[in-house]
Design a protein around this motif. Structure first.
Motif, short mmCIF file in Angstrom:
data_model
loop_
_atom_site.label_atom_id
_atom_site.label_comp_id
_atom_site.label_asym_id
_atom_site.label_seq_id
_atom_site.Cartn_x
_atom_site.Cartn_y
_atom_site.Cartn_z
N ASN A 187 1.90 -0.94 4.13
CA ASN A 187 1.52 -2.30 4.50
C ASN A 187 1.75 -3.26 3.32
O ASN A 187 1.44 -2.93 2.18
N CYS B 82 0.21 3.51 3.46
CA CYS B 82 0.67 3.11 4.80
C CYS B 82 1.82 2.10 4.77
O CYS B 82 2.27 1.66 5.82
N CYS C 250 0.85 -1.17 0.00
CA CYS C 250 0.00 0.00 0.00
C CYS C 250 0.90 1.24 0.00
O CYS C 250 1.78 1.36 0.85
N CYS D 227 -6.78 -2.03 1.32
CA CYS D 227 -5.68 -2.30 2.25
C CYS D 227 -6.26 -2.75 3.58
O CYS D 227 -7.13 -2.08 4.14
N CYS E 21 -5.02 0.14 6.43
CA CYS E 21 -5.49 1.53 6.47
C CYS E 21 -6.79 1.75 5.68
O CYS E 21 -7.29 2.87 5.61
ZN LIG Z 1 -2.65 0.86 3.66
#
Ligand SMILES: [Zn+2]
Length: 107
Positions: free
Chosen positions: A33, A31, A28, A68, A71
């Protein structure tokens, strides 16, 4: 945590893209991730994610939106790639960051 090592899926879709593949770790952008592990067939840019090439995690494959898990950013929308009648997430530009992967995932 256990690391699972994936093998390439070898099918007609891979064949029509020249018979080569590589693994991608997709993150992502917002964020950072780690979203998923993906098998990219053939050369060229990533425009959509075919559901049958999302290797992990499984929970992303049953959704109509690619979001995601950390987030909640929207990454892609489910559609059908008409040429192959194949389910894919159309990606929203700029929401994904990719890195070449060895095909391993913590399960
Ligand atoms: Zn994210």
């Amino acid at each position: 945590m256990e690391i699972k090592k994936f093998k390439f899926k070898r099918d007609k879709y891979r064949k029509t893209r020249g018979g080569t593949s590589h693994f991608l770790d997709l993150y992502c952008t917002k964020c950072k991730n780690h979203l998923l592990l993906y098998q990219k067939d053939g050369p060229g840019i990533l425009k959509r994610l075919y559901l049958d090439r999302i290797l992990a995690p499984d929970e992303l494959i049953s959704s109509k939106l690619l979001v995601c898990l950390k987030c909640s950013s929207l990454i892609g929308n489910l559609s059908i790639y008409e040429k192959e009648k194949r389910k894919a997430f159309n990606l929203i530009p700029g929401t994904l960051t990719k890195k070449i992967s060895k095909g391993e995932y913590d399960v």
